[in-house]
Design a protein around this motif. Structure first.
Motif, PDB file in Angstrom:
ATOM      1  N   GLU A   1       0.840  -1.185   0.000  1.00 28.09           N
ATOM      2  CA  GLU A   1       0.000   0.000   0.000  1.00 28.09           C
ATOM      3  C   GLU A   1       0.885   1.250   0.000  1.00 28.09           C
ATOM      4  O   GLU A   1       1.762   1.403   0.845  1.00 28.09           O
ATOM      5  N   VAL A   2       0.642   2.110  -0.952  1.00 24.90           N
ATOM      6  CA  VAL A   2       1.409   3.356  -1.034  1.00 24.90           C
ATOM      7  C   VAL A   2       0.896   4.344   0.019  1.00 24.90           C
ATOM      8  O   VAL A   2      -0.300   4.561   0.148  1.00 24.90           O
ATOM      9  N   GLN A   3       1.828   4.916   0.759  1.00 25.39           N
ATOM     10  CA  GLN A   3       1.467   5.919   1.754  1.00 25.39           C
ATOM     11  C   GLN A   3       2.425   7.097   1.666  1.00 25.39           C
ATOM     12  O   GLN A   3       3.627   6.924   1.470  1.00 25.39           O
ATOM     13  N   LEU A   4       1.861   8.266   1.811  1.00 24.69           N
ATOM     14  CA  LEU A   4       2.624   9.497   1.855  1.00 24.69           C
ATOM     15  C   LEU A   4       2.157  10.267   3.074  1.00 24.69           C
ATOM     16  O   LEU A   4       0.958  10.556   3.199  1.00 24.69           O
TER      17      LEU A   4
ATOM     18  N   ALA B   1       7.196  11.410   4.339  1.00 21.87           N
ATOM     19  CA  ALA B   1       7.650  10.036   4.524  1.00 21.87           C
ATOM     20  C   ALA B   1       6.838   9.133   3.612  1.00 21.87           C
ATOM     21  O   ALA B   1       5.607   9.153   3.657  1.00 21.87           O
ATOM     22  N   THR B   2       7.523   8.394   2.767  1.00 14.65           N
ATOM     23  CA  THR B   2       6.827   7.550   1.802  1.00 14.65           C
ATOM     24  C   THR B   2       7.047   6.085   2.117  1.00 14.65           C
ATOM     25  O   THR B   2       8.071   5.704   2.697  1.00 14.65           O
ATOM     26  N   SER B   3       6.104   5.258   1.713  1.00  9.83           N
ATOM     27  CA  SER B   3       6.239   3.815   1.857  1.00  9.83           C
ATOM     28  C   SER B   3       5.369   3.142   0.811  1.00  9.83           C
ATOM     29  O   SER B   3       4.443   3.741   0.266  1.00  9.83           O
ATOM     30  N   GLY B   4       5.703   1.908   0.526  1.00 12.55           N
ATOM     31  CA  GLY B   4       4.912   1.131  -0.422  1.00 12.55           C
ATOM     32  C   GLY B   4       5.361   1.224  -1.859  1.00 12.55           C
ATOM     33  O   GLY B   4       4.755   0.604  -2.737  1.00 12.55           O
TER      34      GLY B   4
END
Length: 126
Positions: free
Chosen positions: A1-4, A23-26
């Motif tokens: 899952e993309v998160q910003l 902060a980004t993830s995914g």
């Protein structure tokens, strides 16, 4: 899952500085452009700056005052905002999407970015 996830907004006096972080993830930065958009009161969302690979672009209204940078190791993108003006007051969004606009020296429009953070408020007062 993309998160910003944005952080760093707040109240600042005219001429002051703020540093926004995303902060980004995914996903990995490669193959994406990361941009900052803002929505001023009563206005539509507008792109402020983007970064993709080694390509960076700013809209004219923030050139020389804002600096975008990324830290690939930490998957974060930062927007350093200096010499802030009342017209910089807005909700700032970190967004990610296909790099074609940024690689073409344009930030692009909201429709060019698929993933959006929740936004962080920046208020510049005199």
């Amino acid at each position: 899952e993309v998160q910003l996830v944005e952080s760093g907004g707040g109240l600042v006096q005219v001429g002051g500085s703020l540093r926004l972080s995303c902060a980004t993830s995914g996903f990995t930065f490669g193959g994406y452009a990361i941009a900052w958009f803002r929505q001023r009161p009563g206005k539509e969302r507008e792109g402020v700056s983007c970064i993709s690979e080694d390509r960076i672009h700013y809209v004219n209204s923030v050139k020389g005052r804002f600096t975008i940078s990324n830290d690939n190791a930490k998957n974060t993108v930062t927007l350093q905002m200096n010499s802030l003006k009342p017209e910089d007051t807005a909700v700032y969004y970190c967004v990610a999407g296909a790099p074609r606009e940024c690689l073409s020296w344009r930030v692009g429009g909201p429709e060019d970015y698929e993933y959006w953070g929740q936004g962080t408020q920046v208020t510049v007062f005199s």
